[in-house]
Design a protein around this motif. Structure first.
Motif, mmCIF file in Angstrom:
data_model
loop_
_atom_site.group_PDB
_atom_site.id
_atom_site.type_symbol
_atom_site.label_atom_id
_atom_site.label_comp_id
_atom_site.label_asym_id
_atom_site.label_seq_id
_atom_site.Cartn_x
_atom_site.Cartn_y
_atom_site.Cartn_z
ATOM 1 N N LEU A 1 0.654 16.729 -62.315
ATOM 2 C CA LEU A 1 0.752 15.839 -63.474
ATOM 3 C C LEU A 1 2.206 15.651 -63.905
ATOM 4 O O LEU A 1 2.625 14.535 -64.246
ATOM 5 N N GLU A 2 2.968 16.748 -63.884
ATOM 6 C CA GLU A 2 4.379 16.653 -64.261
ATOM 7 C C GLU A 2 5.142 15.759 -63.288
ATOM 8 O O GLU A 2 5.989 14.963 -63.702
ATOM 9 N N SER A 3 4.828 15.873 -62.009
ATOM 10 C CA SER A 3 5.483 15.018 -61.009
ATOM 11 C C SER A 3 5.130 13.555 -61.245
ATOM 12 O O SER A 3 6.002 12.680 -61.185
ATOM 13 N N ARG A 4 3.852 13.300 -61.500
ATOM 14 C CA ARG A 4 3.428 11.917 -61.763
ATOM 15 C C ARG A 4 4.084 11.370 -63.022
ATOM 16 O O ARG A 4 4.497 10.207 -63.071
ATOM 17 N N ALA A 5 4.175 12.204 -64.062
ATOM 18 C CA ALA A 5 4.803 11.766 -65.309
ATOM 19 C C ALA A 5 6.273 11.434 -65.081
ATOM 20 O O ALA A 5 6.780 10.430 -65.602
ATOM 21 N N ALA A 6 6.963 12.258 -64.302
ATOM 22 C CA ALA A 6 8.375 11.995 -64.007
ATOM 23 C C ALA A 6 8.528 10.698 -63.220
ATOM 24 O O ALA A 6 9.428 9.896 -63.504
ATOM 25 N N ALA A 7 7.648 10.492 -62.242
ATOM 26 C CA ALA A 7 7.707 9.266 -61.448
ATOM 27 C C ALA A 7 7.427 8.042 -62.324
ATOM 28 O O ALA A 7 8.108 7.013 -62.206
ATOM 29 N N CYS A 8 6.461 8.154 -63.212
ATOM 30 C CA CYS A 8 6.139 7.036 -64.111
ATOM 31 C C CYS A 8 7.299 6.759 -65.063
ATOM 32 O O CYS A 8 7.596 5.592 -65.355
ATOM 33 N N SER A 9 7.939 7.793 -65.546
ATOM 34 C CA SER A 9 9.090 7.611 -66.436
ATOM 35 C C SER A 9 10.227 6.907 -65.708
ATOM 36 O O SER A 9 10.871 6.010 -66.270
ATOM 37 N N ALA A 10 10.476 7.301 -64.479
ATOM 38 C CA ALA A 10 11.532 6.669 -63.692
ATOM 39 C C ALA A 10 11.207 5.195 -63.441
ATOM 40 O O ALA A 10 12.073 4.324 -63.597
ATOM 41 N N LEU A 11 9.961 4.920 -63.078
ATOM 42 C CA LEU A 11 9.542 3.543 -62.850
ATOM 43 C C LEU A 11 9.654 2.729 -64.138
ATOM 44 O O LEU A 11 10.120 1.580 -64.131
ATOM 45 N N ASN A 12 9.238 3.341 -65.238
ATOM 46 C CA ASN A 12 9.314 2.671 -66.533
ATOM 47 C C ASN A 12 10.767 2.306 -66.862
ATOM 48 O O ASN A 12 11.043 1.200 -67.330
ATOM 49 N N GLN A 13 11.675 3.211 -66.605
ATOM 50 C CA GLN A 13 13.092 2.946 -66.864
ATOM 51 C C GLN A 13 13.598 1.798 -65.988
ATOM 52 O O GLN A 13 14.325 0.925 -66.464
ATOM 53 N N GLU A 14 13.212 1.807 -64.725
ATOM 54 C CA GLU A 14 13.598 0.725 -63.817
ATOM 55 C C GLU A 14 13.070 -0.617 -64.318
ATOM 56 O O GLU A 14 13.793 -1.628 -64.317
#
Length: 95
Positions: free
Chosen positions: A60-73
């Protein structure tokens, strides 16, 4: 011949009981051995449960980090497109 694992021997020792090396066991000894084996299974089950929960949370933490990065992009892309849109609107008004 009664064969005990090291874990079973350790728990029996904690209970203050020693079992004979030969079978058959008395009912009380069988109950005690069953209790010790159940404790070992419960301990293993708890360890497995904690391991699975940790793996799940790590995922879940990995997915959250990936989603945050995508959101920033995507936010950056929106800013660029809004800037481009504003520039195009100025050009259109100039015409």
């Amino acid at each position: 011949q009664l064969r005990l694992t090291e874990e079973e021997k350790r728990l029996l020792e904690q209970e203050g009981v020693t079992l004979p090396g030969d079978l058959p066991l008395t009912q009380a000894q069988e109950r005690l051995l069953k209790k010790v084996r159940r404790k070992i299974r419960n301990k293993q089950s708890a360890q497995d449960s904690r391991r699975r929960r940790k793996e799940y949370l790590d995922g879940l933490e990995s997915r959250a980090a990936a989603c945050s990065a995508l959101n920033q992009e995507l936010r950056e892309k929106v800013r660029e497109l809004e800037k481009s849109n504003g520039s195009l609107l100025q050009q259109l008004r100039a015409l």
